[in-house]
Design a protein around this motif. Structure first.
Motif, short mmCIF file in Angstrom:
data_model
loop_
_atom_site.label_atom_id
_atom_site.label_comp_id
_atom_site.label_asym_id
_atom_site.label_seq_id
_atom_site.Cartn_x
_atom_site.Cartn_y
_atom_site.Cartn_z
N ARG A 121 -12.14 -3.78 0.84
CA ARG A 121 -11.66 -2.46 1.23
C ARG A 121 -12.72 -1.73 2.05
NH1 ARG A 121 -11.57 0.50 -4.74
NH2 ARG A 121 -13.85 0.74 -5.00
N THR A 143 -9.38 5.17 -2.60
CA THR A 143 -8.73 5.35 -1.31
C THR A 143 -9.47 4.59 -0.22
OG1 THR A 143 -7.84 7.53 -1.89
CG2 THR A 143 -8.13 7.05 0.46
N ALA A 144 -8.74 3.74 0.49
CA ALA A 144 -9.33 2.89 1.52
C ALA A 144 -8.24 2.06 2.17
CB ALA A 144 -10.38 1.96 0.92
N VAL A 145 -8.61 1.38 3.24
CA VAL A 145 -7.77 0.32 3.78
C VAL A 145 -8.16 -0.97 3.06
CG1 VAL A 145 -7.08 -1.00 5.81
CG2 VAL A 145 -7.55 1.45 6.01
N TYR A 146 -7.17 -1.64 2.53
CA TYR A 146 -7.42 -2.87 1.77
C TYR A 146 -7.01 -4.07 2.62
CZ TYR A 146 -8.41 -0.34 -2.52
OH TYR A 146 -8.99 0.47 -3.46
N TYR A 147 -7.92 -5.03 2.66
CA TYR A 147 -7.71 -6.24 3.45
C TYR A 147 -7.74 -7.46 2.54
CZ TYR A 147 -9.20 -3.21 7.32
OH TYR A 147 -9.33 -2.20 8.23
N THR A 158 -3.89 5.27 -0.61
CA THR A 158 -4.38 6.64 -0.74
C THR A 158 -4.08 7.15 -2.14
OG1 THR A 158 -3.98 7.06 1.61
CG2 THR A 158 -4.30 8.98 0.19
N GLY A 209 -4.65 -5.30 7.11
CA GLY A 209 -4.99 -4.20 6.22
C GLY A 209 -3.78 -3.36 5.83
N THR A 210 -3.88 -2.76 4.65
CA THR A 210 -2.85 -1.84 4.18
C THR A 210 -3.54 -0.63 3.57
OG1 THR A 210 -0.83 -1.64 2.84
CG2 THR A 210 -2.61 -2.96 1.91
N GLN A 211 -3.04 0.55 3.87
CA GLN A 211 -3.67 1.77 3.43
C GLN A 211 -3.27 2.09 1.99
OE1 GLN A 211 -5.83 4.05 5.15
NE2 GLN A 211 -6.01 4.95 3.11
N GLY A 249 0.82 -1.20 0.00
CA GLY A 249 0.00 0.00 0.00
C GLY A 249 0.85 1.25 0.00
N ALA A 283 -13.41 2.33 3.23
CA ALA A 283 -13.08 3.74 3.26
C ALA A 283 -13.68 4.37 4.52
CB ALA A 283 -13.63 4.43 2.02
#
Length: 119
Positions: free
Chosen positions: A38, A91-95, A116, A112-114, A9, A40
């Motif tokens: 994800r 844009t979100a945290v992706y899991y 942006t 999770g990984t951010q 990320g 947001a």
């Protein structure tokens, strides 16, 4: 103990690309369907894309079709998410998550990984 560890990320400009990786351990990876989700800020978690245990079947949300590609390497116990033509709304945290192939719900989740995307 099952572990899913995401990486890749970061911050990218709109139109750019990122590749996320999710390394799995503690499970027989080749018997698990994998997915990327994800969330947001202020929004519910949504399914981005999934791939079957063999890699033969994939699903992509309409919002990412033609831009994101999921893949897996069962020899490396890793699932990938190639994200192209990124938009600020990505844009979100992706899991990443794992689901035994015969089960209906995802039992294991990464931290999770951010991601942006700046406009």
């Amino acid at each position: 103990q099952v572990q899913l560890v995401e990486s890749g990320g970061g911050l990218v400009q709109a139109g750019g690309s990122l590749r996320l990786s999710c390394a799995a351990s503690g499970l027989t990876f080749s018997t698990y369907d994998m997915g990327w989700f994800r969330q947001a800020p202020g929004k519910e978690r949504e399914t981005v894309t999934t791939i079957s245990w063999s890699g033969g079947n994939t699903y992509n949300a309409n919002s990412v079709k033609g831009r994101f590609t999921i893949s897996r390497d069962n020899a490396k116990n890793t699932v990938y998410l190639q994200m192209n033509r990124l938009k600020p709304e990505d844009t979100a945290v992706y899991y990443c998550a794992a689901k035994y192939y015969s089960r209906s719900s995802y039992a294991y989740w990464g931290q999770g990984t951010q991601v942006t995307v700046s406009s």
